[in-house]
Every structure is written in C-alpha cells, then in structure tokens.
Scaffold this motif. Structure first.
Motif, PDB file in Angstrom:
ATOM      1  N   GLU A 198      64.128  29.450  40.298  1.00 45.81           N
ATOM      2  CA  GLU A 198      63.244  30.606  40.480  1.00 45.81           C
ATOM      3  C   GLU A 198      63.958  31.919  40.185  1.00 45.81           C
ATOM      4  N   TYR A 199      65.242  32.011  40.511  1.00 45.79           N
ATOM      5  CA  TYR A 199      65.954  33.286  40.399  1.00 45.79           C
ATOM      6  C   TYR A 199      67.033  33.294  39.312  1.00 45.79           C
ATOM      7  N   VAL A 200      67.379  32.139  38.781  1.00 45.40           N
ATOM      8  CA  VAL A 200      68.565  32.082  37.928  1.00 45.40           C
ATOM      9  C   VAL A 200      68.373  32.799  36.591  1.00 45.40           C
ATOM     10  N   GLU A 201      67.118  33.012  36.174  1.00 43.91           N
ATOM     11  CA  GLU A 201      66.909  33.711  34.909  1.00 43.91           C
ATOM     12  C   GLU A 201      67.119  35.206  35.032  1.00 43.91           C
ATOM     13  N   ASN A 202      67.289  35.702  36.260  1.00 37.90           N
ATOM     14  CA  ASN A 202      67.603  37.119  36.419  1.00 37.90           C
ATOM     15  C   ASN A 202      68.934  37.425  35.724  1.00 37.90           C
ATOM     16  N   PRO A 203      69.051  38.613  35.079  1.00 40.20           N
ATOM     17  CA  PRO A 203      70.219  38.858  34.210  1.00 40.20           C
ATOM     18  C   PRO A 203      71.575  38.539  34.822  1.00 40.20           C
ATOM     19  N   GLY A 204      71.831  38.889  36.092  1.00 42.52           N
ATOM     20  CA  GLY A 204      73.158  38.695  36.642  1.00 42.52           C
ATOM     21  C   GLY A 204      73.372  37.357  37.329  1.00 42.52           C
ATOM     22  N   ASN A 205      72.304  36.672  37.723  1.00 42.32           N
ATOM     23  CA  ASN A 205      72.459  35.472  38.534  1.00 42.32           C
ATOM     24  C   ASN A 205      73.205  34.348  37.817  1.00 42.32           C
TER      25      ASN A 205
END
Length: 566
Positions: A494-501
């Motif tokens: 759910e969150y891993v596609e965020n640029p820094g994750n």
C-alpha cells in the motif's frame, strides 16, 4: 601518330570528368559505409582510398595536359587554387580535431525538471565500481516504442563508465550482426526487441516488455531494468535474504495491500535470492544468510528462537526488523530485550502528531507520519533520500541508547517524526477516542522512528550482555549490523510506491549486506504530467473552442461590413 594522340585527347577530355565524379562518389560511399557500420574498416577505407587516388591523379593529369603552369596567368591561377586547397585541408583538419575532442571529452546536461535523462546515484555508484568490460547490444527496430529512450539512457551508461560499450543493431537490416551475436552467446535464435548485456561468459536479456510498465499510462523504467541486468552479470554471488515466518509476519508472496511482495520483487531485481525461514524447524539461521528480515511479528518469539537469532548476530549476522506498533503491550514479541543488547530501545506506544491541516476539519491528529528532509538523520542509508518523502503509518518509538563504553555496539537514529509528534502510550483506547498528549505518561517529541546499530571500535571491555565476549578476552565482535523500524506498513504494497519508502528499505538491506556501492535511489519515474480540469473549467474550454473562436471572425467581419456600408 597525330591521329592516335588526337583520339587519346578526345577520350581523356570526354571521360575524365565522369571518372573524377566516380571518384567523388566512391569517397562519399566509403564514408557512408563507415557510418552504417559505425566503424572504420576495409569496407569503408578501400572505396575512399581508390576514389581519393582517382580524384588526385586525374586532377593532376588534367592540370598538366591543359598546361596550367606554363604561363604567368596560369601559374597565378594554380597558386590561388593550391592555396584554396591547402586552406580547405586545414579547415577539414580543424573540424576533425574538434570532432575527435568532442567525441572523447564532452559534457552532457539534463535540463528537464525531473532529471528525466539522468542516472540515479545508485546506478552511478555501480558503474563507478565496474571492473569488467560489459557489451550492451540493442536489437530493436528504430520504430519501436521507447526505442529513443532506450538508446539515450544506454548512452548515459557508457558516458559514466569506460567499461561499457553500447552497440545498436537493427535486426531486420543487419542479419549478419545478429547471427554473430547469437553465435557468440551460443543461442540458436535471438529474441528481437531486446537489449543484451554481456560480461565474460555471463549474459542477460532484457526484453521490451520489461522496460515498460504494463499498466496504462505506459511508463518507461529502463534504468531499473538495465541496472538490474548489470548486477546480474557482474555479481557471481547472489545476496541471500531470509524472511522469518511463523509469528504473524508479513509474507513476501502476499500481493494484497498489506503484503510485502513489492519489496521482495525489488530485492530480486537487485540480484538477491529470497527465501522463507521457520526458525523452529531449522533450529538455526542458514550459513549462507546475508540478511535476516523479520517483517512485523504479532506473536511472541520463543526463547529458543531469540537465542538462535542472538547467536546469529554474534557471528556477524545482519538483521532488519520491522515492528508492529498496534499490538497489545502485554503480549511482547521478545525483541525488546534482545535489541537492548545492541543499543536499541523499543517503546510500547504509537507515534501520532497533530500538525495535519485537513480541509473543513482544521488541525487533525493522525498516525500517518510524513518524513521530509528535516527529519532524516545523517547516515549513509538516508543521505540520498533527503529530497524524497517517506510515509510511515502507526509507528512506535525506537530510540538509540546513550553511548556506553562497555557496549560494543553503537546505535544511531536514522529518522525522527516531525515536530509536534509524540509517543501515545494509551494504545488500548486509541481506536475509541482522539489521542491527546499527556505530559506525564506519553513520550515527548521529537521521537525517533528508525535505528541502525553496528559494532563500534573494538572495546577494551565488554558487558555481561555479551557473555561469550566477557568469558573470552580474545573474543571480538564479528561485525553484526541491525536496522530496526518502528513500523512495517511503510514497506507494505500500500505504501511502498511512495517515492522514499522503497529506497529507504533497499538502502537498509544494501547497508546490512555491506553493498555500500549500491546505496542510492531507485530509477526515477518518467516525467509524466497531467492536467486536472474541474467541470467549470471544462465548460469554459468547451464554449470558448466551440462558440468563442468561430465568433471572432464573425464579429470582425460584421464590423468591417458595417464600416464599409457607411
């Protein structure tokens, strides 16, 4: 005799011009062949040499036969012509020297807003440390989708490393090259629209569908695929990563929003080998384990399992631990005590902050934590992340224990929560009521969210927390490393596609595996922009284009008609 000479003169005067023209054509053809083959060889030099010889020979013969040097006027003409020829040769030499210098010493500038044509620091680090030559061959029809982007980015690879040679082959027009490549790779039939990477006896094929995202809009992800291919053919040993199972951990084959299949696939692209590990069954951590990952345990580990992990760390093990903050503090996982031995302090709380200004609702208290450049600490894991945001959801506080001369390990903070955050201890009632900061019980901000720990300078003495070292004066720390996050959701699908994750996770794994040259950021997404138009703006655009623009000539024509009428 005079008749014979006259016939020869007629022949020379009649055909010499055509022969010189043929020589010029031969020179141009030789130059064209060299550009087609992208190399200077016999196929290009032979026609150029013959053509040049014909031009010079017949030009001199023409000058002598026409007695250009017999009179003062002809001598001046010859002198002027020679001067022009010499100046032309000098000019050609200057162009050749400038072209040579431009080919060997040039700078490339990427003026796009997002650095679309630049390589990431991670790729540059890998290229900088190449010690083997790599041949990259593109087997693309020039009309294929993303062909230009593929060629451009491969040129950037060659620009940053003299170990890389790039060659473009049109498989439809140059079958000989294709057959030579297939013979060299010992492959019967090569797949078209593919980029082939060669390094010694190893090769890797990257087909077109791997450099394009399958979902619309089709994005180009060439750098990620090409860097992965270089890693695959230059690193003989894969990094072995084991994910612990059996305690409610997130699974790397879970493709739901809460799963971590996204980071597992990213690790595979980085030439890592992924495998599950049930410690109770194996009774040991495998000898080939480079990094052990515990992704959000929700059940308690047995003492036996913790001892196995402890022994693994004492023998230079590498551990990446992501905690789940939402579990009941009364059901600990057992890592709290283990981590304390390595200078990591874990708190039973949830980090919240109230600095989010929500439309219509004003300032809100939330558990979603936005990490920006001011929240990253100075560490090799986070140095390249400061221009990217990382999002965590519901983290607990993990902190570094104060420095202690008796402790062989030194823990440092990787990042902190933004200003206004605190560690909410009343976890049980968090879902029923809005959290409020309690100065007596809660952890005051700024709170830390992630810790990295490793052995420091060899200590003069060790503590009882490491009995093997205490009992054996010659025992020394073997170089264990730990990275501990107070959250698991940041690595979920759910969150891993965020640029820094994604980059935070991969940098942590690379640091644990001591692959510092691969620390950096992932390939940037393409510069894809879209306009968001609300219904009112859409109506304005519709009426302006349908009625407004046609109305202008009508109005102008009406005014002109009215003027002329008067």
């Amino acid at each position: 005799m005079r008749t014979l000479n006259k016939k020869r003169d007629d022949w020379f005067n009649q055909f010499s011009g055509y022969i010189i023209l043929a020589g010029i054509i031969a020179v141009v053809a030789g130059f064209g062949i060299s550009r087609i083959l992208n190399a200077w060889g016999l196929p290009s030099l032979i026609p150029m040499g013959i053509g040049g010889g014909v031009i010079i020979g017949f030009s001199l013969a023409t000058a002598i036969r026409n007695k250009w040097f017999s009179t003062e006027a002809s001598k001046r003409k010859a002198l002027v012509g020679t001067n022009v020829a010499i100046m032309s040769i000098f000019a050609a030499c200057i162009f050749a020297v400038v072209g040579f210098l431009n080919n060997r010493h040039y700078e490339r500038f990427d003026l796009t807003l997002t650095g679309k044509y630049s390589l990431s620091p991670k790729t540059k680090n890998i290229l900088k440390n190449l010690d083997k030559p790599i041949i990259i061959t593109t087997l693309f029809n020039p009309g294929e989708m993303f062909y230009e982007q593929i060629v451009d980015i491969l040129k950037e690879y060659a620009y940053h490393s003299d170990k890389i040679k790039v060659e473009s082959v049109d498989p439809l027009r140059n079958r000989t090259k294709v057959e030579e490549l297939a013979k060299r790779l010992k492959i019967d039939d090569l797949q078209m629209n593919t980029v082939v990477f060669e390094c010694g006896e190893y090769s890797k094929h990257v087909p077109q569908n791997e450099v394009i995202e399958r979902q619309y809009p089709f994005k180009f992800k060439g750098e990620e695929s090409f860097t992965e291919a270089i890693l695959n053919i230059t690193q003989e040993k894969q990094t072995a990563i084991y994910f612990v199972t059996g305690h409610g951990e997130r699974h790397f084959e879970d493709y739901d929003r809460a799963g971590i299949s996204g980071i597992a696939n990213a690790l595979k692209r980085d030439n890592c080998r992924i495998a599950p590990l049930d410690i109770l069954t194996t009774k040991k951590i495998p000898d080939d384990c480079d990094v052990l990952i515990v992704a959000g345990p929700t059940k308690a580990y047995l003492t036996e399992e913790l001892n196995i992990i402890r022994n693994y760390l004492e023998g230079r093990g590498k551990l990446l631990l992501m905690l789940e903050p939402g579990i009941d503090p009364n059901t600990p996982t057992g890592f709290k005590t283990l981590l304390a031995e390595y200078g990591v302090a874990v708190r039973d709380n949830v980090v919240v902050y109230n600095k989010v200004n929500m439309p219509l609702f004003g300032i809100q208290t939330v558990a979603e934590i936005y990490i920006g450049k001011d929240e990253y600490a100075d560490h090799i894991i986070t140095d390249d992340l400061k221009s990217y945001n990382t999002i965590l959801f519901g983290s607990c506080v993990v902190d570094a224990a104060p420095a202690n001369d008796q402790m062989p390990y030194q823990a440092v903070v990787l990042m902190r929560a933004p200003e206004g955050s605190w560690g909410e201890v009343d976890v049980a009632d968090l879902r029923q009521k809005k959290p409020e900061y309690n100065i007596d019980t809660d952890v005051q901000g700024p709170v830390s969210l992630a810790i990295a720990s490793q052995v420091k300078e060899l200590p003069k003495a060790v503590t009882q927390s490491h009995p093997q070292m205490a009992n054996d004066p010659n025992a020394k720390p073997q170089g264990a490393r730990l990275v501990v996050f107070g959250d698991t959701n940041f690595a979920s699908n759910e969150y891993v596609e965020n640029p820094g994750n994604m980059d935070l996770f991969r940098n942590s794994v690379n640091w644990l595996a001591k692959k510092e040259t691969q620390l950096g950021i992932s390939a940037k997404p393409p510069d894809f922009r879209k306009a968001t138009i609300n219904p009112i703006q859409m109506k304005v655009i519709f009426w302006v284009s349908i009625a407004g623009i046609p109305l202008i000539p009508i109005v102008v024509g009406s005014v002109v008609w009215w003027k002329r009428r008067r």
